[in-house]
Write an enzyme that holds these catalytic residues in place. Structure first.
Site, mmCIF file in Angstrom:
data_model
loop_
_atom_site.group_PDB
_atom_site.id
_atom_site.type_symbol
_atom_site.label_atom_id
_atom_site.label_comp_id
_atom_site.label_asym_id
_atom_site.label_seq_id
_atom_site.Cartn_x
_atom_site.Cartn_y
_atom_site.Cartn_z
ATOM 1 C CG ASP A 112 -44.952 29.684 -25.177
ATOM 2 O OD1 ASP A 112 -45.760 28.974 -24.550
ATOM 3 O OD2 ASP A 112 -45.072 29.932 -26.387
ATOM 4 C CB SER A 171 -50.517 27.925 -30.757
ATOM 5 O OG SER A 171 -50.472 26.868 -29.841
ATOM 6 C CG HIS A 215 -48.820 29.843 -26.104
ATOM 7 N ND1 HIS A 215 -47.785 29.242 -26.797
ATOM 8 C CD2 HIS A 215 -49.977 29.399 -26.697
ATOM 9 C CE1 HIS A 215 -48.279 28.477 -27.754
ATOM 10 N NE2 HIS A 215 -49.600 28.553 -27.718
#
Length: 354
Positions: free
Chosen positions: A258, A124, A286
């Protein structure tokens, strides 16, 4: 090549897997350690022996997100997992929380530990930090492994866009009021029952809210978020300079459900990064390394064993800068995916990762 819904593209310079000596990891190795850098305490975990892996967590998270994977990865690697400044048990000053500043912080921590180069694994926000590290310090980057990475497209979950707006402090504080947690929990269970993509990620995202127990933590979170997200979406990109990863082994890992950073970004980054490899985790959100940790570890081990570290040279870097064509995909096939990447590159003209 496509197999079972996965698209796999081999990275360059593959070599036979090396023979390794496995070792166990003690509980003491998994405990947080601390270094003071520039007057601020930096927390990190370090374990294992061998080639260095740096695990960089996402926004609002900490090195604890990797805790269950570290023992397996440390059998064949020296694993370093920092708590980024403003996160976890690291200090949370009123400071620069930009992606570039985080890349500098990772470099400085590695320097204090006597480590000159490493393979970077970023999730991320951490994926954006890893890409920025490779851009700022290519001579210290052996490989890139990007997991549901930010910084390769504008789209992002609307909740994060909302938190970037004025008044976010009050909203985050309100989520900790008595009774609010129950209501949010009911909403999460409903999303899971409806089998929505956000339902895949909501439980993990709620733990990030739990990791913001006080105003200092919330301030650091919001300052970090606003450095990379505004009301329109992500404001930082590496797409315009992804051509610089030519010759650097790069693997992208993404969940096909995601809800935070859409899987479309994985295909866009793959198009923009010459020779990159893409692995899609089916029915994962995610946090694919939580959904299927065994596959994640196996892919990381196979990738690091099967590729040579990048060999950086000033001449090659200069040639890429002079001959590279940021902002265009000239010479690439004219596909819907390449046109989508082209659009993102045009949007990137108003954004910068520096």
């Amino acid at each position: 090549m496509e197999t079972g819904g996965e698209r796999v593209v081999d990275a360059p310079r593959r070599r036979p897997a090396r023979t390794v000596r496995l070792r166990s990891v003690s509980d003491a190795e998994l405990e947080l350690q601390y270094r003071v850098v520039h007057g601020y305490r930096r927390a990190f975990r370090i374990a294992g022996e061998g080639p260095v892996l740096v695990l960089i967590h996402g926004i609002g998270d900490s090195s604890a997100t990797w805790a269950e994977l570290i023992p397996d990865l440390a059998r064949t690697h020296t694993v370093i997992a920092p708590d980024l400044l403003g996160h976890g048990e690291s200090d949370k000053p009123r400071a620069d929380y930009s992606v570039a500043a985080y890349a500098n912080g990772v470099r400085d921590l590695l320097t204090t530990l006597g480590i000159e180069s490493a393979t970077l694994v970023g999730h991320s926000l951490g994926g954006g930090v890893a890409m920025q590290f490779a851009y700022q310090f290519p001579e210290r980057t052996e490989r890139l492994i990007l997991v549901s990475a930010g910084g390769v497209g504008r789209e992002v979950n609307p909740v994060l866009r909302m938190v970037s707006l004025p008044g976010a402090h009050l909203m985050l504080a309100g989520l900790r009021l008595p009774g609010m947690r129950l209501q949010v929990g009911l909403a999460v269970r409903l999303m899971k029952l409806l089998d929505t993509d956000l339902g895949q990620d909501a439980p993990e995202l709620l733990t990030l809210v739990d990791a913001l127990p006080d105003e200092t933590s919330r301030n650091a979170f919001i300052r970090t978020l606003r450095a990379v997200v505004d009301w329109r979406g992500q404001v930082v990109t590496m797409l315009d300079r992804c051509y610089l990863t030519e010759g650097m082994p790069t693997m992208l890992l993404w969940g096909d459900r995601d809800s935070v950073v859409p899987v479309r970004h994985a295909y866009g980054a793959h198009e923009a990064m010459p020779g990159s490899r893409l692995e899609i985790f089916e029915q994962a959100g995610h946090f694919p390394f939580h959904t299927d940790p065994a596959r994640f570890v196996a892919l990381v081990e196979e990738f690091t064993a099967g590729t040579e570290p990048a060999h950086w040279s000033r001449e090659h870097w200069r040639d890429l800068l002079c001959s590279g064509r940021p902002g265009t995909l000239a010479g690439r096939p004219d596909t819907a995916r390449s046109r989508a990447v082209e659009r993102d590159l045009r949007e990137a003209s108003e954004r910068s990762a520096t």
